[in-house]
Write an enzyme that holds these catalytic residues in place. Sequence first.
Site, mmCIF file in Angstrom:
data_model
loop_
_atom_site.group_PDB
_atom_site.id
_atom_site.type_symbol
_atom_site.label_atom_id
_atom_site.label_comp_id
_atom_site.label_asym_id
_atom_site.label_seq_id
_atom_site.Cartn_x
_atom_site.Cartn_y
_atom_site.Cartn_z
ATOM 1 N N ASP A 170 -14.981 26.114 15.672
ATOM 2 C CA ASP A 170 -14.317 25.958 14.382
ATOM 3 C C ASP A 170 -13.467 24.721 14.550
ATOM 4 O O ASP A 170 -12.424 24.759 15.198
ATOM 5 C CB ASP A 170 -13.438 27.176 14.079
ATOM 6 N N HIS A 171 -13.921 23.615 14.022
ATOM 7 C CA HIS A 171 -13.286 22.355 14.423
ATOM 8 C C HIS A 171 -11.832 22.253 13.956
ATOM 9 O O HIS A 171 -11.080 21.448 14.460
ATOM 10 C CB HIS A 171 -14.121 21.147 13.998
ATOM 11 N N HIS A 233 -12.307 28.266 8.776
ATOM 12 C CA HIS A 233 -11.180 27.341 8.975
ATOM 13 C C HIS A 233 -9.848 27.920 8.485
ATOM 14 O O HIS A 233 -8.854 27.918 9.195
ATOM 15 C CB HIS A 233 -11.413 26.026 8.232
#
Length: 483
Positions: A170-171, A233
């Site tokens: 999950d950047h 996110h």
Amino acid sequence: PPVDPFDLVIFGGTGDLALRKLLPAMFHRFLDGQIPEHSRVVGVAREALDDDGYRASIRNALVEAGGAKDKIEQFLGQVHYRPLDARKDEGWDDFAEMIGTQPDHVRVFYLSTSPELFVDICQRLGHHGLNEGKSRVVLEKPIGRDLASANRINDAVGQYFNESQTFRIDHYLGKETVQNLLALRFGNALFEPLWNAEHIDHVQITVAETLGVGRRGAYYDRAGALRDMVQNHILQLLCMVAMEPPYSLAPDAVRDEKLKVLRSLKHIDESNAAQLTVRGQYRAGAAEGQSVPGYLEELDGDTKSGTETFVAIKAEIDNWRWAGVPFYLRTGKRLPARVSEIVVVFKSVPHSIFNADAGPLAHNRLVLRLQPDEGVKLWLTIKHPGPGGLRLRHVPLDMSFAEAFGVQQPDAYERLLLDVVRGNPTLFMRRDEVEAAWKWADPILEAWAASNEPPRPYTAGTWGPSAAVALIERDGRTWNEDT
Ligand code: BG6
């Protein structure tokens, strides 16, 4: 610290994410001297290219990522390509031979493909023994489209890679400010005593984008904003704000605490979705001074899609610390600004000692800006300087990372990719977190489907449907406007 030589294989090597994020991220690490000489980046996709053809096709992306010509060529020397189809045998033996099965060589397989292919790819990797030893697999979000499909994917991948080899990316967790939240919350004596329902009025999390869905329509239309941004996110950001202090930064210490938050999220379903959620879809309008088409036009004239490109939710965490504190979440495409921020709004002082002409008191607000210009702002009340009586002013203590440290922040993927190489999963989602997030999201999706109501239209370049404003104003609060 430097890492050992490794191979990073990108399935979906010709795709959008590889070109926009993964390859530039590796290139930046290379420029920083962090990629050992004998490491390789291997693009894999169905296109019939050779190494040189692939290098030519990604050169532009690297030029845009900055860096001198000779550096680009040097980096490209470490980049290779193999044409492979996840559903066909051809080429896999050759690929397996190229990667090799040495037990202590780090092999990272990044699955930047449609999730439908995850199982086939893992099966073939397993068949060739490429899942042994220091092999790791990276799964892009969203994992599935609901709990059932996420379970299927996790089960199937789990047959070949154990949990400690599986990195669900999950950047947002790699973004500097998100990690800084850990430092801020747990490195200062100032905030933690106030970090609860007694002193915090509410929290807002906004992830706004000016872009439309562009060329990603085929993916996006099946996902929508809740699956694309909120289930992962935004919930991860919420966890970082709301979790209890972990006993250390050990991967499972942090992830255990996040999991508890996800499990405490108040259920939203058919009975309350209409009050607690707003979905929107953009119509033609303007973005950054240009007129832009609406979502349906971008989908090549599919005029029926009911996919949301905007969502606002009043979430609550049913636990001791956060009882009664709303977390207002919103995200959307084609909004007026690209801004991601977390706003913690404190309760007002219990009693005012000031005269009416001093002006109104305001809430203290802590604004954590993720992008652009990462930074932290703390809004305080002070006396307006000079004569003229005691008048109150609200001013920010403002810290911009770029100004304070004068360095450009690395992209989230740069950090996360090397974390995978190092085998550090702290900033990755554990299987049970993904499941808990779906357990919260599924009933919302079901309630929307059952209601049969289309998303509310909003003009591109505005802050979503007016119902999103009403969602928070009903509670006597407003969205943070200092963006
Ligand atoms: C991705 C979503 O995960 O995040 C995209 O799939 C979105 O729809 C992107 O645009 C936003 O990331 P960032 O880092 O640009 O805020």
